[in-house]
Design a protein around this motif. Structure first.
Motif, PDB file in Angstrom:
ATOM      1  N   GLY A  22       1.868  19.378 -17.979  1.00 49.24           N
ATOM      2  CA  GLY A  22       2.874  19.662 -18.983  1.00 49.24           C
ATOM      3  C   GLY A  22       4.247  19.203 -18.528  1.00 49.24           C
ATOM      4  N   PRO A  23       5.215  19.148 -19.431  1.00 50.18           N
ATOM      5  CA  PRO A  23       6.527  18.562 -19.105  1.00 50.18           C
ATOM      6  C   PRO A  23       7.292  19.310 -18.026  1.00 50.18           C
ATOM      7  N   GLU A  24       7.041  20.608 -17.848  1.00 49.38           N
ATOM      8  CA  GLU A  24       7.789  21.353 -16.850  1.00 49.38           C
ATOM      9  C   GLU A  24       7.330  21.050 -15.422  1.00 49.38           C
ATOM     10  N   LEU A  70      -6.950  13.922 -13.620  1.00 53.72           N
ATOM     11  CA  LEU A  70      -7.448  14.791 -14.678  1.00 53.72           C
ATOM     12  C   LEU A  70      -8.968  14.785 -14.624  1.00 53.72           C
ATOM     13  N   VAL A  71      -9.551  15.954 -14.434  1.00 48.42           N
ATOM     14  CA  VAL A  71     -11.002  16.099 -14.383  1.00 48.42           C
ATOM     15  C   VAL A  71     -11.477  16.543 -15.760  1.00 48.42           C
ATOM     16  N   LYS A  72     -12.313  15.723 -16.386  1.00 45.10           N
ATOM     17  CA  LYS A  72     -12.793  15.997 -17.742  1.00 45.10           C
ATOM     18  C   LYS A  72     -14.243  16.463 -17.726  1.00 45.10           C
ATOM     19  N   HIS A 120      -0.951  10.918 -19.101  1.00 42.93           N
ATOM     20  CA  HIS A 120      -0.043  11.075 -17.978  1.00 42.93           C
ATOM     21  C   HIS A 120      -0.736  11.030 -16.617  1.00 42.93           C
ATOM     22  N   ALA A 121      -2.046  11.161 -16.592  1.00 43.76           N
ATOM     23  CA  ALA A 121      -2.765  11.210 -15.322  1.00 43.76           C
ATOM     24  C   ALA A 121      -2.845   9.830 -14.680  1.00 43.76           C
ATOM     25  N   SER A 122      -2.747   9.795 -13.346  1.00 51.67           N
ATOM     26  CA  SER A 122      -2.958   8.545 -12.616  1.00 51.67           C
ATOM     27  C   SER A 122      -4.406   8.087 -12.755  1.00 51.67           C
ATOM     28  N   VAL A 123      -5.334   9.049 -12.698  1.00 48.64           N
ATOM     29  CA  VAL A 123      -6.761   8.764 -12.791  1.00 48.64           C
ATOM     30  C   VAL A 123      -7.399   9.859 -13.645  1.00 48.64           C
ATOM     31  N   VAL A 124      -8.323   9.474 -14.518  1.00 52.04           N
ATOM     32  CA  VAL A 124      -9.123  10.432 -15.280  1.00 52.04           C
ATOM     33  C   VAL A 124     -10.564  10.322 -14.809  1.00 52.04           C
ATOM     34  N   ASP A 139      -8.075   4.552 -15.291  1.00 58.81           N
ATOM     35  CA  ASP A 139      -7.522   4.231 -13.972  1.00 58.81           C
ATOM     36  C   ASP A 139      -6.107   3.703 -14.142  1.00 58.81           C
ATOM     37  N   GLY A 140      -5.136   4.560 -13.775  1.00 59.84           N
ATOM     38  CA  GLY A 140      -3.753   4.138 -13.844  1.00 59.84           C
ATOM     39  C   GLY A 140      -3.201   3.685 -12.527  1.00 59.84           C
TER      40      GLY A 140
END
Length: 223
Positions: A140-142, A152-154, A202-206, A220-221
């Protein structure tokens, strides 16, 4: 990709992130997606690459029950917006490990089981350390400006609910109570987060963790 291959690849990428302060890694995802397991399994391969690891998680940064449940015990928005003390997380952990910090940090401030503050010891990280921090609602933004790398683990909600029924039965009493809690509060709260924040952007990697034996890097970011 086997789990071991995934851990090795993620460890390599994290170890490559260079900052003049400890690298702060968020491991985000819905409840029971596999965040804690992934974070724990990354410790050894990252340390083998010469980067000491600091492990912490969102469970040490709950708000008191009076704040968490002020909208009601089953309210999804209350779960999303009121569960965790983000300002204190930044104050005692993410800020001190960041570019303006002195590397003196605390891993936790609150024990939600006792509904009481905890006096965690002050520790000091070396500059080349890596913070592995797992939890929900981390992108989140904060909190987003305070991460140097994020995963991010999906996993699909039907699978996470089945995992939770096994994992959380002792905490809630039995599987039926776990299911009710997730269906009323946790899953709708997570849907709010996914819709409002769009953490995949926003995640570097999902990581797709529907099959825990063969997880996949879905997005993959880099690096």
């Amino acid at each position: 990709m086997t789990r071991e291959a995934l851990w090795a690849e993620l460890a390599r990428r994290i170890a490559q992130v260079k900052r003049p302060h400890p690298v702060r890694v968020a491991i985000d995802g819905v409840d029971a997606a596999g965040k804690t397991m992934l974070a724990d399994e990354l410790v050894a391969p990252i340390e083998r690459l010469g980067r000491p690891v600091v492990r912490a998680c969102i469970d040490g940064f709950h708000n008191p029950a009076a704040v968490r449940y002020r909208r009601g015990n089953t309210d999804p928005e209350g779960y999303f917006r009121d569960s965790f003390n983000s300002p204190r997380l930044v104050e005692v952990l993410l800020g001190p490990l960041g570019p303006q910090g002195d590397r003196r940090y605390r891993r936790a401030v609150f024990d939600f089981r006792l509904d009481s503050p905890v006096d965690a010891p002050m520790e000091k990280a070396v500059t080349k350390a890596v913070l592995l921090f797992d939890g929900v609602f981390l992108l989140g933004p904060e909190l987003r400006p305070h991460w140097d790398f994020s995963i991010l683990v999906k996993a699909d909600f039907d699978l996470t609910l089945a995992r939770a029924e096994v994992r959380d039965a002792r905490l809630f009493g039995d599987a039926s109570k776990v299911r009710a809690r997730y269906e009323e509060r946790y899953i709708p709260g997570q849907r709010l987060y996914l819709s409002e924040v769009e953490p995949e952007r926003h995640a570097s990697v999902v990581v797709d963790n529907n099959d825990v034996l063969r997880p996949l890097i879905e997005v993959d970011g880099g690096p």
